[in-house]
Design a protein around this motif. Structure first.
Motif, short mmCIF file in Angstrom:
data_model
loop_
_atom_site.label_atom_id
_atom_site.label_comp_id
_atom_site.label_asym_id
_atom_site.label_seq_id
_atom_site.Cartn_x
_atom_site.Cartn_y
_atom_site.Cartn_z
N ALA A 164 0.84 -1.21 0.00
CA ALA A 164 0.00 0.00 0.00
C ALA A 164 0.86 1.25 0.00
N TYR A 165 1.96 1.20 0.75
CA TYR A 165 2.91 2.31 0.76
C TYR A 165 3.54 2.48 -0.62
N GLN A 167 2.52 1.53 -3.47
CA GLN A 167 1.57 1.91 -4.52
C GLN A 167 0.94 3.28 -4.26
N GLY A 168 1.37 3.93 -3.17
CA GLY A 168 0.88 5.28 -2.89
C GLY A 168 -0.52 5.31 -2.30
N ARG A 169 -1.02 4.18 -1.80
CA ARG A 169 -2.35 4.14 -1.19
C ARG A 169 -2.32 4.44 0.31
N LEU A 170 -1.10 4.40 0.89
CA LEU A 170 -0.97 4.63 2.32
C LEU A 170 0.28 5.45 2.59
N GLU A 245 -6.11 4.75 9.66
CA GLU A 245 -6.28 4.80 8.20
C GLU A 245 -7.05 3.57 7.74
N ALA A 247 -6.97 2.27 4.91
CA ALA A 247 -6.07 1.46 4.08
C ALA A 247 -5.24 0.51 4.92
N GLU A 250 -7.55 -2.31 6.07
CA GLU A 250 -7.77 -3.18 4.91
C GLU A 250 -6.55 -4.06 4.64
#
Lengths: 318, 318
Positions: A164-165, A167-170, A245, A247, A250
């Motif tokens: 997630a980090y 891929q820029g989601r978190l 968060e 994300a 999840e």
């Protein structure tokens, strides 16, 4: 040249096989009376790994994700076959890939006995691994009984937090990301724990698609439901900084790629399971219990059900 | 959805397995005392097949090329695992693919027991097949002795002639092309012939990379050479119209994809080999003999050596 390539990097002595790499087939002698567990996984560039990922880590992961499936059955690794499709030959790259692959296979007594190499535009690896197990001892997904404990090994969600980090989601501090990235790149298959759980666990699966999705397979196959306590799910210490968060929640409940074991067992096996895990130096945690009514509920510290909109990785989701 | 997809098209009863598709591993019980022959092949769109190729034929070919490797060892097919990477799900397409795959597997008593399905940009199939054979009976590439006959099954070069036509490298009447195209799209693995050759042949290989390249593997492994008589190599009757073309000669000597068997045997086995082949309805032809000096020479009707500049398919040629 295909045959030179195979000979240089992937042909080694195979004392545990009758005939290794280099003929039409590999030949092995299965142990009489044992069953053979077979599993296979494809790793494809752009989907399962990125072009910039280093070859030794890819070799490690190719072996680890397959050995993890043997672990989830409680089987003892014996042999493997490797498929490689690659755009061009790069000797140093392949040497490092082979090093990572063999290090992981060697650690579990698994011999590479054959395979297929071809040219293709997209770098693709496929490994098939073979393990042995006594008849009737395999840990399937279908053996959980109502009232069983639900356990996991290691830490859950680290690989998905790292992804997630990446891929820029978190948003995550780099120093924190560095602590969970190894879970994504260098997963540890729980082969010895899986073997130790034979006779103790009632069902097992490895966490590859996400905790809820994978536990869900056990529940569906076993005809039971389960309640989990979110606070009991073991997560990396850095994860606590991000639990506000969605994300991060999840990643823990629905992220994949941990390659830890999720298993069920009757309550009377608690002491034996903890002793077995301790002797192997592997952490195990009880995170909930199964029940006879279907469904999966994860409760937060206030006893409220956490919404599970997206409970696992769907390979064909839009 | 991955699991629906697998369930719908690739999950069938597997009476010959302990546990089929749907758990972490497939479980099978190898026959005590027998050896297990394992082989695997990847088929990748744009390299091994074209986007316009029909799914049933692809399913057929996925199974056939792998069963052909078991045939070359003399092993009896038992189980298979399938890997599929596909850009999008198309139910009708997959149903037809499964139909072609199962028809070929069923014909040889081979059960699909497991696999892996994932999404990817390039359509890719990987099959791993497992056969059984009595210890010491496998037909390897290393058993040819000087003075052995060199044999092939079926017709040689038909698949490569079809490919040369399709790729525009060889002019061919359409009515002729139609006669050799089935060899390219619907190859017949010589599974029963391979089993019948156990105890008769000294070495065997299947013709997948080209006659000279594949026979070359037998020669190298066995430490012998061979002389072949071009006129004795069995070719499709339409091929005779094109033998003035270098591309046609190359297709016969260096083309791949025939999936016929090339094998060596002592001269005293001639009658037994011909009887075995006849009882199976498979044509076999003696095309030359091995010698104790290394090298491979193919002579034309005038006794002249045919240049073998390009003797086989190199997967990594420029």
């Amino acid at each position: 040249m295909e045959f030179d390539l195979i000979a240089r990097h992937f042909t080694r002595a195979t004392p545990g096989a009758v005939l290794g790499v280099g003929d039409d087939c590999a030949l092995v002698s299965p142990t009489p009376g044992k069953q053979l567990a077979i599993t296979t996984d494809l790793l494809i560039e752009g989907r399962h790994f990125m072009p910039q990922d280093g070859p030794a880590g890819l070799g490690h992961k190719t072996a680890a994700v397959n050995l993890s499936d043997l672990a989830a059955m409680g089987a003892t690794p014996r042999w493997a076959t490797l498929q490689i499709a690659l755009p061009a030959t790069n000797d140093a790259w392949l040497a490092a890939y082979a090093r990572g692959l063999f290090r992981m296979l060697d650690a579990h007594g698994c011999e590479l006995v054959g395979g297929d190499t071809t040219r293709a535009d997209v770098l693709t690896f496929g490994l098939t691994v073979f393990g042995e197990i006594e008849p009737g001892c395999a840990l399937t997904r279908g053996g959980a009984k109502p009232g069983d404990d639900v356990w996991v090994s290691g830490l859950i969600g680290s690989a998905a937090l790292a992804l997630a980090y990446r891929q820029g989601r978190l948003f995550m501090e780099q120093i924190h990301a560095a602590k969970v990235l190894p879970a994504l790149y260098l997963p540890t298959p729980r082969v010895e724990l899986g073997q130790a759980l034979v006779g103790l666990a009632s069902a097992a699966i490895d966490v590859s698609d996400g905790l809820c999705a994978d536990l869900g397979h056990i529940l569906t196959r076993s005809g039971v439901g389960a309640d989990l306590d979110f606070a009991a799910i073991p997560v990396h210490e850095i994860a606590h900084d991000y639990l506000h968060e969605p994300a991060a929640i999840e990643a823990i409940l629905a992220g994949g790629d941990d390659y830890e074991l999720c298993f069920t067992a009757p309550a009377q096996q608690r002491t034996a399971i903890e002793a077995a895990a301790q002797s192997l130096g592997v952490r195990v945690s009880r995170i909930g219990a199964t029940r006879d009514t279907p469904g999966l509920v994860v409760r937060n510290a206030h006893g409220e059900a956490i919404p599970l909109a997206r409970t696992g990785y769907d390979h064909f989701a839009a």
